[in-house]
Scaffold this motif. Sequence first.
Motif, PDB file in Angstrom:
ATOM      1  N   VAL A 137       0.860  -1.180   0.000  1.00  0.00           N
ATOM      2  CA  VAL A 137       0.000   0.000   0.000  1.00  0.00           C
ATOM      3  C   VAL A 137       0.901   1.236   0.000  1.00  0.00           C
ATOM      4  O   VAL A 137       1.627   1.496   0.958  1.00  0.00           O
ATOM      5  CB  VAL A 137      -0.957   0.010   1.211  1.00  0.00           C
ATOM      6  N   CYS A 138       0.849   1.979  -1.106  1.00  0.00           N
ATOM      7  CA  CYS A 138       1.680   3.176  -1.264  1.00  0.00           C
ATOM      8  C   CYS A 138       0.887   4.411  -0.825  1.00  0.00           C
ATOM      9  O   CYS A 138      -0.318   4.500  -1.088  1.00  0.00           O
ATOM     10  CB  CYS A 138       2.119   3.329  -2.712  1.00  0.00           C
ATOM     11  N   PRO A 139       1.555   5.381  -0.201  1.00  0.00           N
ATOM     12  CA  PRO A 139       0.867   6.578   0.284  1.00  0.00           C
ATOM     13  C   PRO A 139       0.572   7.576  -0.831  1.00  0.00           C
ATOM     14  O   PRO A 139       1.122   8.673  -0.885  1.00  0.00           O
ATOM     15  CB  PRO A 139       1.841   7.140   1.315  1.00  0.00           C
ATOM     16  N   VAL A 140      -0.308   7.156  -1.730  1.00  0.00           N
ATOM     17  CA  VAL A 140      -0.659   7.978  -2.876  1.00  0.00           C
ATOM     18  C   VAL A 140      -2.095   7.635  -3.268  1.00  0.00           C
ATOM     19  O   VAL A 140      -2.555   6.526  -3.021  1.00  0.00           O
ATOM     20  CB  VAL A 140       0.322   7.721  -4.055  1.00  0.00           C
ATOM     21  N   VAL A 141      -2.795   8.593  -3.824  1.00  0.00           N
ATOM     22  CA  VAL A 141      -4.104   8.332  -4.420  1.00  0.00           C
ATOM     23  C   VAL A 141      -3.971   8.590  -5.914  1.00  0.00           C
ATOM     24  O   VAL A 141      -3.199   9.446  -6.341  1.00  0.00           O
ATOM     25  CB  VAL A 141      -5.240   9.186  -3.795  1.00  0.00           C
ATOM     26  N   ALA A 142      -4.691   7.815  -6.700  1.00  0.00           N
ATOM     27  CA  ALA A 142      -4.611   7.941  -8.155  1.00  0.00           C
ATOM     28  C   ALA A 142      -5.915   7.440  -8.753  1.00  0.00           C
ATOM     29  O   ALA A 142      -6.703   6.775  -8.076  1.00  0.00           O
ATOM     30  CB  ALA A 142      -3.429   7.120  -8.689  1.00  0.00           C
ATOM     31  N   GLY A 143      -6.121   7.758 -10.000  1.00  0.00           N
ATOM     32  CA  GLY A 143      -7.261   7.225 -10.729  1.00  0.00           C
ATOM     33  C   GLY A 143      -6.830   5.991 -11.493  1.00  0.00           C
ATOM     34  O   GLY A 143      -5.656   5.812 -11.778  1.00  0.00           O
TER      35      GLY A 143
END
Length: 179
Positions: A137-143
């Motif tokens: 789980v990477c600390p980023v949000v993306a579409g």
Amino acid sequence: MRKIVESTFVTLNGIISDPQDWSGPYWDDEYMGYSMKLMDTTEALLLGRETYEGFAEAWSQRSGDPYSDKFNAMPKYVASRTLKETTWNAELLQGDVVEAVRALKETDGGDLLKFGTGEFSQALLENKLVDEYHFWVCPVVAGGQRMFDGQELAATHLELLGTTTFKSGIVVHKLAPKA
């Protein structure tokens, strides 16, 4: 009997598509150490067609470090209905993919490391062929695409085997299907 380990990158909002576009800033020494530890017991890769094609293009151009050299040298088993031939030390799984993977698990050898999450992963999950999951789980949000988005899937309960937290913010959840 071999063990299948699935390694999947995911954003905080559940996106799995195009990890090469959003996970790179978090690849540090801790990331590499964990990746190398996964490779210690791995003897071959298990890939779906899309992951195989992307990896073959990207990884075959890399060399000169222990991870890349081992990654490129090890055998790869590819699930595909459309490919007729492979390169990059790979062979196609023949016949019914679930039966082919079952047979492969029964052979002697080290772990089979699976990357990519799609239709092939769903088939392995539904047939209880994956022994261990590593969700990065990477600390980023993306579409993009979420894991098993829009697909019919029965609930599969997992047991937490451990959690590893990196200074970069990556948290790896190591899980196994409950018996």
